[in-house]
Design a protein around this motif. Sequence first.
Motif, PDB file in Angstrom:
ATOM      1  N   GLU A 167      21.247 -26.768 -25.326  1.00 22.02           N
ATOM      2  CA  GLU A 167      19.881 -26.597 -26.144  1.00 22.02           C
ATOM      3  C   GLU A 167      19.136 -25.984 -24.985  1.00 22.02           C
ATOM      4  O   GLU A 167      18.126 -25.328 -25.115  1.00 22.02           O
ATOM      5  CB  GLU A 167      19.284 -27.937 -26.437  1.00 22.02           C
ATOM      6  CG  GLU A 167      20.351 -28.496 -27.566  1.00 22.02           C
ATOM      7  CD  GLU A 167      20.175 -27.572 -28.985  1.00 22.02           C
ATOM      8  OE1 GLU A 167      19.079 -26.811 -28.790  1.00 22.02           O
ATOM      9  OE2 GLU A 167      21.006 -27.934 -29.813  1.00 22.02           O
ATOM     10  N   LEU A 168      19.206 -26.350 -23.625  1.00 18.98           N
ATOM     11  CA  LEU A 168      18.104 -26.011 -22.614  1.00 18.98           C
ATOM     12  C   LEU A 168      18.602 -24.185 -22.383  1.00 18.98           C
ATOM     13  O   LEU A 168      17.484 -23.533 -22.263  1.00 18.98           O
ATOM     14  CB  LEU A 168      18.836 -26.378 -21.157  1.00 18.98           C
ATOM     15  CG  LEU A 168      18.006 -27.825 -20.981  1.00 18.98           C
ATOM     16  CD1 LEU A 168      18.705 -28.526 -19.767  1.00 18.98           C
ATOM     17  CD2 LEU A 168      16.500 -27.815 -21.050  1.00 18.98           C
ATOM     18  N   ALA A 169      19.724 -24.067 -22.554  1.00 16.44           N
ATOM     19  CA  ALA A 169      19.817 -22.476 -22.479  1.00 16.44           C
ATOM     20  C   ALA A 169      19.351 -21.574 -23.683  1.00 16.44           C
ATOM     21  O   ALA A 169      18.861 -20.716 -23.436  1.00 16.44           O
ATOM     22  CB  ALA A 169      21.677 -22.179 -22.550  1.00 16.44           C
ATOM     23  N   ARG A 170      19.356 -22.318 -24.743  1.00 15.64           N
ATOM     24  CA  ARG A 170      18.907 -21.574 -26.091  1.00 15.64           C
ATOM     25  C   ARG A 170      17.330 -21.843 -25.985  1.00 15.64           C
ATOM     26  O   ARG A 170      16.825 -20.577 -26.508  1.00 15.64           O
ATOM     27  CB  ARG A 170      19.377 -22.316 -27.145  1.00 15.64           C
ATOM     28  CG  ARG A 170      18.929 -21.720 -28.402  1.00 15.64           C
ATOM     29  CD  ARG A 170      19.753 -22.459 -29.774  1.00 15.64           C
ATOM     30  NE  ARG A 170      19.073 -23.768 -29.891  1.00 15.64           N
ATOM     31  CZ  ARG A 170      18.936 -24.376 -31.184  1.00 15.64           C
ATOM     32  NH1 ARG A 170      19.585 -23.702 -32.287  1.00 15.64           N
ATOM     33  NH2 ARG A 170      18.291 -25.408 -31.319  1.00 15.64           N
ATOM     34  N   LYS A 190      13.309 -25.283 -22.287  1.00 14.40           N
ATOM     35  CA  LYS A 190      12.589 -26.386 -22.784  1.00 14.40           C
ATOM     36  C   LYS A 190      13.410 -27.695 -23.064  1.00 14.40           C
ATOM     37  O   LYS A 190      14.470 -27.519 -23.608  1.00 14.40           O
ATOM     38  CB  LYS A 190      11.763 -25.872 -24.350  1.00 14.40           C
ATOM     39  CG  LYS A 190      11.140 -24.678 -24.403  1.00 14.40           C
ATOM     40  CD  LYS A 190       9.965 -24.964 -23.357  1.00 14.40           C
ATOM     41  CE  LYS A 190       8.910 -23.807 -23.527  1.00 14.40           C
ATOM     42  NZ  LYS A 190       9.120 -22.484 -22.886  1.00 14.40           N
ATOM     43  N   PRO A 191      12.824 -28.772 -22.511  1.00 10.28           N
ATOM     44  CA  PRO A 191      13.641 -29.928 -22.610  1.00 10.28           C
ATOM     45  C   PRO A 191      13.796 -30.368 -24.117  1.00 10.28           C
ATOM     46  O   PRO A 191      13.066 -30.716 -24.778  1.00 10.28           O
ATOM     47  CB  PRO A 191      12.682 -30.894 -21.502  1.00 10.28           C
ATOM     48  CG  PRO A 191      11.274 -30.539 -21.914  1.00 10.28           C
ATOM     49  CD  PRO A 191      11.427 -29.057 -22.228  1.00 10.28           C
ATOM     50  N   PRO A 192      14.997 -30.908 -24.412  1.00 16.56           N
ATOM     51  CA  PRO A 192      15.530 -31.468 -25.743  1.00 16.56           C
ATOM     52  C   PRO A 192      15.119 -32.962 -25.409  1.00 16.56           C
ATOM     53  O   PRO A 192      16.068 -33.674 -25.289  1.00 16.56           O
ATOM     54  CB  PRO A 192      16.874 -31.170 -25.794  1.00 16.56           C
ATOM     55  CG  PRO A 192      17.603 -30.962 -24.710  1.00 16.56           C
ATOM     56  CD  PRO A 192      16.418 -30.398 -23.525  1.00 16.56           C
ATOM     57  N   ASN A 193      13.923 -33.402 -25.727  1.00 13.49           N
ATOM     58  CA  ASN A 193      13.526 -34.808 -25.204  1.00 13.49           C
ATOM     59  C   ASN A 193      14.249 -35.952 -25.762  1.00 13.49           C
ATOM     60  O   ASN A 193      14.879 -36.809 -25.158  1.00 13.49           O
ATOM     61  CB  ASN A 193      12.175 -35.044 -25.495  1.00 13.49           C
ATOM     62  CG  ASN A 193      11.056 -34.020 -24.738  1.00 13.49           C
ATOM     63  OD1 ASN A 193      11.339 -33.884 -23.607  1.00 13.49           O
ATOM     64  ND2 ASN A 193      10.414 -33.377 -25.566  1.00 13.49           N
ATOM     65  N   GLN A 215      22.281 -31.989 -12.343  1.00 12.00           N
ATOM     66  CA  GLN A 215      22.784 -30.582 -12.002  1.00 12.00           C
ATOM     67  C   GLN A 215      21.840 -29.600 -12.385  1.00 12.00           C
ATOM     68  O   GLN A 215      21.059 -29.717 -13.441  1.00 12.00           O
ATOM     69  CB  GLN A 215      24.157 -30.567 -12.686  1.00 12.00           C
ATOM     70  CG  GLN A 215      25.189 -31.644 -12.510  1.00 12.00           C
ATOM     71  CD  GLN A 215      25.420 -31.757 -10.721  1.00 12.00           C
ATOM     72  OE1 GLN A 215      25.935 -30.628 -10.209  1.00 12.00           O
ATOM     73  NE2 GLN A 215      25.382 -32.854 -10.338  1.00 12.00           N
ATOM     74  N   ASP A 216      22.141 -28.484 -11.742  1.00 11.81           N
ATOM     75  CA  ASP A 216      21.011 -27.287 -12.065  1.00 11.81           C
ATOM     76  C   ASP A 216      21.230 -26.829 -13.551  1.00 11.81           C
ATOM     77  O   ASP A 216      19.987 -26.496 -14.047  1.00 11.81           O
ATOM     78  CB  ASP A 216      21.437 -26.003 -11.321  1.00 11.81           C
ATOM     79  CG  ASP A 216      21.101 -26.410  -9.611  1.00 11.81           C
ATOM     80  OD1 ASP A 216      20.507 -27.579  -9.334  1.00 11.81           O
ATOM     81  OD2 ASP A 216      21.812 -25.713  -9.014  1.00 11.81           O
ATOM     82  N   ASN A 217      22.218 -27.361 -14.279  1.00  9.88           N
ATOM     83  CA  ASN A 217      22.408 -26.615 -15.514  1.00  9.88           C
ATOM     84  C   ASN A 217      21.823 -27.537 -16.518  1.00  9.88           C
ATOM     85  O   ASN A 217      21.735 -27.309 -17.754  1.00  9.88           O
ATOM     86  CB  ASN A 217      23.739 -26.252 -15.881  1.00  9.88           C
ATOM     87  CG  ASN A 217      24.895 -27.458 -15.713  1.00  9.88           C
ATOM     88  OD1 ASN A 217      24.295 -28.402 -15.556  1.00  9.88           O
ATOM     89  ND2 ASN A 217      25.999 -27.551 -16.338  1.00  9.88           N
ATOM     90  N   GLY A 218      21.337 -28.956 -16.093  1.00  6.55           N
ATOM     91  CA  GLY A 218      20.969 -29.916 -17.107  1.00  6.55           C
ATOM     92  C   GLY A 218      21.743 -30.931 -17.238  1.00  6.55           C
ATOM     93  O   GLY A 218      21.418 -31.920 -17.862  1.00  6.55           O
ATOM     94  N   ALA A 219      23.004 -30.979 -16.921  1.00 11.39           N
ATOM     95  CA  ALA A 219      23.880 -31.944 -17.249  1.00 11.39           C
ATOM     96  C   ALA A 219      23.413 -33.150 -16.000  1.00 11.39           C
ATOM     97  O   ALA A 219      23.055 -32.738 -15.083  1.00 11.39           O
ATOM     98  CB  ALA A 219      25.432 -31.310 -16.965  1.00 11.39           C
ATOM     99  N   VAL A 220      24.334 -34.073 -16.301  1.00 12.24           N
ATOM    100  CA  VAL A 220      24.209 -35.214 -15.354  1.00 12.24           C
ATOM    101  C   VAL A 220      25.660 -35.564 -14.742  1.00 12.24           C
ATOM    102  O   VAL A 220      26.607 -35.971 -15.820  1.00 12.24           O
ATOM    103  CB  VAL A 220      23.410 -36.370 -15.667  1.00 12.24           C
ATOM    104  CG1 VAL A 220      23.860 -37.555 -14.818  1.00 12.24           C
ATOM    105  CG2 VAL A 220      22.129 -35.954 -15.710  1.00 12.24           C
ATOM    106  N   SER A 221      25.939 -35.521 -13.615  1.00  9.88           N
ATOM    107  CA  SER A 221      27.190 -36.176 -13.073  1.00  9.88           C
ATOM    108  C   SER A 221      27.073 -37.696 -12.851  1.00  9.88           C
ATOM    109  O   SER A 221      26.142 -37.824 -12.370  1.00  9.88           O
ATOM    110  CB  SER A 221      27.715 -35.309 -11.698  1.00  9.88           C
ATOM    111  OG  SER A 221      28.134 -34.226 -12.050  1.00  9.88           O
TER     112      SER A 221
END
Length: 552
Positions: A187-190, A194-197, A221-227
């Motif tokens: 969703e962030l890439a698309r 814009k944040p998918p709240n 992470q930079d791509n919006g994921a969380v480790s």
Amino acid sequence: MGSAILDIATSALRVTQRALDTTGHNIANVNTEGYSRQRTEVGTREPQFSGAGYFGTGVQTTAIRRAYDEFLDTRLRKATTGFAEVDRYYAMTRQIDNIVADPDVGMASAMKNFFNAVHTVADDPTSIPGRQTLLTEAATLTDRFNLLDNRLKEIDAQTQRDLRNLVAEVNATAGEIAQLNQKIVYELARSQGKPPNDLLDRRDLLIQQLAEKIDVTPVPQDNGAVSVFIGNGQNLVSDSRTSTLGLKPNDLDPNRQEVTLTTGGVTTTITQTLSGGELGGLMRFREEVLIPTQNKLGRLAAGLALRFNDLHAKGYDLDGNTNLNFFSPPTIPVLKNASGNITATYAADASGNHTVQNLQASDYLLEYDGASYTLTRLSDRTQTTLTGFPATIDGITIDLDAASPPVAGDRFLIRPTADAAGQIATDLTDPRRIAAAANDTSGGAIGDNATALELAGLESSKLLLGGKATLQDAYSQAVAEVGTLARAAEISRSAHETVKEQAQQARAEVSSVNLDEEAANLVKYQQAYQAAAQVVATATQTFDTLIGAIRR
């Protein structure tokens, strides 16, 4: 001019409509767990240049953001982990406290009644009813030991079941987080950032729920994921991939489960690195309360059985028989992950009396590296290098099996007290077999009560804890220690609960939906919408007037 005014008014309608939608969304989710209040951010559109200067072209929606504070979220997660750990620890410890301190279930009254019966036999050593009473009270005493041992084993089994359930819940939650990672990255890439709240709220809620089970550290992470990391930096979630928690039997004790982490087909035992949450509370309870209580109860049973047998075996029964055990003597289990064998027995002094005063409420780990034997007392991690065999330490004697000696890498778990309370039983059924006399009764010593007096004297003898505590003292101390742990856990639980409530309140002040505020926003946006609609009507009227003038 009419077209510009209409365009401006239309942009205002669109922005205000989105603001109304956001407000409605907030109101609809006022009771949704983990939901963060959202707001519509707006900005002016690019102005248009004319000879007179720049004219405004209206308004646009720049973003829809949630009211979120990472610091407050982290604070709540840590408070949640701390409370969940101490809450589970307290709940389990209170079970133990209720059992050992209960006068109807605990050992205090059973030991008192048993020694009262011993005194009765000492007062009249030839009385068959008195002897039968002693056997009855002995059976009650051993049954009480067995009952407590079974109750502790049941709690241990409950702990293992809860551990399995928690591991399954952690894996399920980790899987959901990984799936949300994948959706959020997409969703962030698309949306070009814009944040998918709502997805972010859902992921944060899952991380908070995961923190209730185990201490976790999320790393964006930079791509919006969380480790998500657990323990000493072990990776549980990485983007859309997850590692898997599992359980396996301990190499030495199959009844004890170890927590494992499987990543890319490689499984690692991580029990010692885990903490926090319900899982950490369970493991801490087992190590700090359950196992020590089992060992202290077993030390009491072993000390009583061994020393009572020592004296009883030297006496004579009504038929002149001697060398009789009153209790079935306990044995020391040795569990191994080894090719060779060792033996472990309760140590005795030169006169044949078992040195129960040296017994420690602990298991022991014996390791052989091919050159030396290292014995670790697991209760306090004290290590001793054994230089010769048989070796006597802490009231037990360890020897090598000549037919199958240990080889390098062999490990042995020695449990001198853990199972003694479950092993203890009465070895006699015939009241005539009670050895009350110090001399052969067949030689005319039928009324001799010397041995019975010595047996009765064990009640006040300082048999345990280095010769500093009677049997009752040792049990009272064990009960007091559990009670102290329960009380300390209760106080800690109350403190952690307060911290968690404060963290929840702080987050709510920033992120929760305030219905009064949203109602005010509805009125504000409604009025703005009506005003924009009026601009549209005015622009239309102006355009119609202009058209009419041209037609004339």
